[in-house]
Design a protein around this motif. Structure first.
Motif, PDB file in Angstrom:
ATOM      1  N   ALA A 216     -19.458 -21.989  -8.909  1.00 40.89           N
ATOM      2  CA  ALA A 216     -20.428 -23.040  -8.708  1.00 40.89           C
ATOM      3  C   ALA A 216     -22.067 -23.449  -8.913  1.00 40.89           C
ATOM      4  O   ALA A 216     -22.688 -23.225  -9.541  1.00 40.89           O
ATOM      5  CB  ALA A 216     -20.197 -24.036  -7.971  1.00 40.89           C
ATOM      6  N   GLN A 217     -22.091 -22.017  -8.236  1.00 38.52           N
ATOM      7  CA  GLN A 217     -23.457 -21.569  -7.590  1.00 38.52           C
ATOM      8  C   GLN A 217     -23.666 -20.084  -8.869  1.00 38.52           C
ATOM      9  O   GLN A 217     -25.466 -21.233  -9.398  1.00 38.52           O
ATOM     10  CB  GLN A 217     -23.551 -20.521  -6.372  1.00 38.52           C
ATOM     11  N   ARG A 218     -23.027 -19.444  -9.815  1.00 36.11           N
ATOM     12  CA  ARG A 218     -23.716 -19.262 -11.114  1.00 36.11           C
ATOM     13  C   ARG A 218     -23.548 -20.089 -11.891  1.00 36.11           C
ATOM     14  O   ARG A 218     -24.506 -20.048 -12.980  1.00 36.11           O
ATOM     15  CB  ARG A 218     -22.493 -18.343 -11.162  1.00 36.11           C
ATOM     16  N   ALA A 219     -22.619 -21.089 -12.427  1.00 34.42           N
ATOM     17  CA  ALA A 219     -23.120 -21.782 -13.515  1.00 34.42           C
ATOM     18  C   ALA A 219     -24.259 -23.090 -13.536  1.00 34.42           C
ATOM     19  O   ALA A 219     -24.803 -23.223 -13.906  1.00 34.42           O
ATOM     20  CB  ALA A 219     -22.184 -22.792 -13.545  1.00 34.42           C
ATOM     21  N   MET A 220     -24.621 -22.738 -12.353  1.00 34.24           N
ATOM     22  CA  MET A 220     -25.659 -24.218 -11.739  1.00 34.24           C
ATOM     23  C   MET A 220     -27.230 -23.099 -11.418  1.00 34.24           C
ATOM     24  O   MET A 220     -27.860 -23.316 -10.478  1.00 34.24           O
ATOM     25  CB  MET A 220     -25.092 -25.340 -10.713  1.00 34.24           C
ATOM     26  N   ARG A 221     -27.308 -21.548 -12.069  1.00 35.29           N
ATOM     27  CA  ARG A 221     -28.335 -20.167 -11.377  1.00 35.29           C
ATOM     28  C   ARG A 221     -30.192 -20.636 -11.731  1.00 35.29           C
ATOM     29  O   ARG A 221     -30.018 -21.441 -13.041  1.00 35.29           O
ATOM     30  CB  ARG A 221     -27.811 -19.818 -11.914  1.00 35.29           C
ATOM     31  N   GLY A 222     -30.458 -20.469 -10.694  1.00 36.12           N
ATOM     32  CA  GLY A 222     -31.892 -21.287 -10.699  1.00 36.12           C
ATOM     33  C   GLY A 222     -32.340 -23.330 -10.996  1.00 36.12           C
ATOM     34  O   GLY A 222     -32.986 -23.600 -10.402  1.00 36.12           O
ATOM     35  N   ILE A 223     -30.760 -23.554  -9.406  1.00 41.29           N
ATOM     36  CA  ILE A 223     -30.516 -25.075  -9.608  1.00 41.29           C
ATOM     37  C   ILE A 223     -30.692 -25.250  -8.143  1.00 41.29           C
ATOM     38  O   ILE A 223     -29.661 -24.527  -8.308  1.00 41.29           O
ATOM     39  CB  ILE A 223     -29.736 -26.028 -11.098  1.00 41.29           C
ATOM     40  N   GLU A 224     -31.562 -26.095  -7.640  1.00 43.31           N
ATOM     41  CA  GLU A 224     -30.861 -26.425  -6.057  1.00 43.31           C
ATOM     42  C   GLU A 224     -30.059 -27.258  -6.337  1.00 43.31           C
ATOM     43  O   GLU A 224     -30.130 -28.374  -6.475  1.00 43.31           O
ATOM     44  CB  GLU A 224     -32.750 -26.698  -6.127  1.00 43.31           C
ATOM     45  N   ILE A 225     -28.394 -26.230  -5.642  1.00 40.30           N
ATOM     46  CA  ILE A 225     -27.708 -27.771  -5.240  1.00 40.30           C
ATOM     47  C   ILE A 225     -27.614 -28.050  -4.081  1.00 40.30           C
ATOM     48  O   ILE A 225     -27.747 -27.293  -3.314  1.00 40.30           O
ATOM     49  CB  ILE A 225     -26.556 -27.849  -5.994  1.00 40.30           C
ATOM     50  N   GLU A 226     -26.060 -28.784  -3.603  1.00 43.38           N
ATOM     51  CA  GLU A 226     -26.320 -29.294  -2.155  1.00 43.38           C
ATOM     52  C   GLU A 226     -24.660 -29.379  -2.776  1.00 43.38           C
ATOM     53  O   GLU A 226     -24.242 -29.416  -3.182  1.00 43.38           O
ATOM     54  CB  GLU A 226     -26.354 -30.077  -1.132  1.00 43.38           C
ATOM     55  N   LYS A 227     -23.555 -28.586  -1.568  1.00 38.50           N
ATOM     56  CA  LYS A 227     -22.091 -29.082  -1.636  1.00 38.50           C
ATOM     57  C   LYS A 227     -21.587 -30.104  -1.384  1.00 38.50           C
ATOM     58  O   LYS A 227     -22.210 -30.719   0.204  1.00 38.50           O
ATOM     59  CB  LYS A 227     -21.233 -27.936  -0.881  1.00 38.50           C
ATOM     60  N   LEU A 228     -20.930 -30.887  -2.318  1.00 31.56           N
ATOM     61  CA  LEU A 228     -20.600 -32.441  -1.569  1.00 31.56           C
ATOM     62  C   LEU A 228     -19.211 -32.110  -0.683  1.00 31.56           C
ATOM     63  O   LEU A 228     -18.978 -32.941   0.405  1.00 31.56           O
ATOM     64  CB  LEU A 228     -20.161 -32.924  -2.850  1.00 31.56           C
ATOM     65  N   ASP A 229     -18.549 -31.503  -1.513  1.00 31.14           N
ATOM     66  CA  ASP A 229     -16.597 -31.250  -0.446  1.00 31.14           C
ATOM     67  C   ASP A 229     -16.224 -29.926  -1.571  1.00 31.14           C
ATOM     68  O   ASP A 229     -16.615 -29.425  -2.131  1.00 31.14           O
ATOM     69  CB  ASP A 229     -16.231 -32.353  -0.300  1.00 31.14           C
ATOM     70  N   GLU A 230     -14.779 -29.639  -1.294  1.00 34.94           N
ATOM     71  CA  GLU A 230     -13.865 -28.989  -1.326  1.00 34.94           C
ATOM     72  C   GLU A 230     -12.808 -29.091  -0.895  1.00 34.94           C
ATOM     73  O   GLU A 230     -12.054 -30.033   0.043  1.00 34.94           O
ATOM     74  CB  GLU A 230     -14.886 -26.993  -0.386  1.00 34.94           C
ATOM     75  N   SER A 231     -11.865 -28.798  -1.700  1.00 34.72           N
ATOM     76  CA  SER A 231      -9.981 -28.654  -1.348  1.00 34.72           C
ATOM     77  C   SER A 231      -9.224 -28.148  -1.663  1.00 34.72           C
ATOM     78  O   SER A 231      -9.213 -27.601  -2.721  1.00 34.72           O
ATOM     79  CB  SER A 231     -10.051 -30.225  -1.750  1.00 34.72           C
ATOM     80  N   ARG A 232      -8.026 -28.147  -1.090  1.00 36.25           N
ATOM     81  CA  ARG A 232      -6.948 -26.691  -1.362  1.00 36.25           C
ATOM     82  C   ARG A 232      -6.598 -27.862  -2.681  1.00 36.25           C
ATOM     83  O   ARG A 232      -5.760 -28.244  -1.915  1.00 36.25           O
ATOM     84  CB  ARG A 232      -6.105 -26.057  -0.360  1.00 36.25           C
ATOM     85  N   THR A 233      -5.877 -26.797  -4.179  1.00 43.92           N
ATOM     86  CA  THR A 233      -4.763 -27.527  -4.563  1.00 43.92           C
ATOM     87  C   THR A 233      -3.747 -26.345  -4.629  1.00 43.92           C
ATOM     88  O   THR A 233      -3.681 -25.413  -4.407  1.00 43.92           O
ATOM     89  CB  THR A 233      -5.659 -27.247  -6.046  1.00 43.92           C
TER      90      THR A 233
END
Length: 293
Positions: A216-233
């Motif tokens: 996710a971080q690499r896909a949005m490189r150069g953009i300030e992002i914050e984590k919303l959530d995570e889940s196990r699948t």
């Protein structure tokens, strides 16, 4: 187990969902004993379904992706609940075709391009939502991107990947989806375009040790992002003997009477997990009795 993460740009203009679906796709291959090319195709579809399911809001919501491009693997189906737990099936699990011009598994050749992608969302309404778009590539990710743009009017970028070992087991599987949100400015669009312009393939990043968060971080490189959530699948089928009984009842009393009169066992197999349910004649008779009470 697999992992799904969601991040949003701090200005609220775009978000990304990414997942490591290696365990899920590995279980899919174990159940269906798919050939390498079909593993890649169905693995991409179940990965997309898992992420799209995780985007659903209701606890009991579900999403189904159906893809039939007229290729030798036939129809592919992937279903996910709202936690991203998914299951899949394919009409022809073993398809042996040459590598494509790039020397890679020919997913497009296995899937075909003469058909439709159906996206069916069961979100608790009287009738499910059904979106339908033509297959544009047969490579799955591009078809998902096209669906979001054409059917949901949501500009998106989808990347999916499955790496198959020489012994046909799954080494890596995963993907990400970036979507623009209402009010997204041209500056953000340019940043996303710059980020994905030279991004490695999903399988390359997973092979390099990337986690779902790092995808996710690499896909949005150069953009300030914050984590919303995570889940196990996980690969998860919701079949049960009770569900099969209800399916048998739906075929009608006359059909059940004929089955009971034949005096033979009735075997029903789940297409998603290969679980077999056996009904003896007396079991069918009990179903008939319960239906007429």
């Amino acid at each position: 187990m697999g992992k799904i993460v969601r991040y949003i740009a701090t200005d609220g203009s775009a978000f990304v969902i990414a997942c490591d679906a290696t365990d899920m796709v590995a279980e899919m291959e174990r159940i269906h004993q798919t050939s390498a090319t079909v593993t890649a195709a169905l693995g991409r579809l179940i990965t997309a379904a898992s992420m799209m399911g995780d985007l659903l809001k209701g606890k009991d919501d579900s999403i189904t992706l159906r893809l039939n491009g007229g290729g030798p693997c036939g129809e592919l189906i992937a279903v996910s609940d709202s936690d991203g737990n998914a299951r899949a099936t394919v009409e022809n699990p073993v398809v042996e075709i040459p590598l494509n011009a790039a020397g890679k598994l020919d997913v497009r050749g296995a899937v075909g391009t003469n058909g439709q992608l159906y996206v069916i969302k069961d979100i608790g309404l009287k009738e499910p939502y059904i979106g339908q778009t033509p297959i544009v590539s047969g490579e799955i990710a591009e078809d998902i991107t096209n669906y979001f743009a054409a059917s949901e009017q949501t500009p998106s970028v989808c990347a999916l990947g499955v790496l198959v070992n020489p012994d046909l087991t799954v080494k890596h599987a995963g993907g990400f989806i970036i979507q623009l949100l209402p009010g997204c400015e041209e500056d953000m669009i340019e940043k996303i375009e710059a980020s994905i312009a030279d991004i490695p393939s999903v399988t390359q990043m997973l092979s390099d040790g990337f986690t779902a968060d790092e995808l996710a971080q690499r896909a949005m490189r150069g953009i300030e992002i914050e984590k919303l959530d995570e889940s196990r699948t996980a690969y998860r089928c919701n079949c049960s003997r009770e569900r099969v009984e209800n399916a048998l009842l739906s075929t009608g009393l006359q059909n059940l009477e004929e089955m009971a009169a034949a005096g033979e066992d009735t075997q029903v197999e789940c297409h998603f997990c290969d679980q077999r349910y056996v009904f003896h004649p007396q079991d069918i008779r009990r179903l008939i009795d319960s239906a007429v009470k």
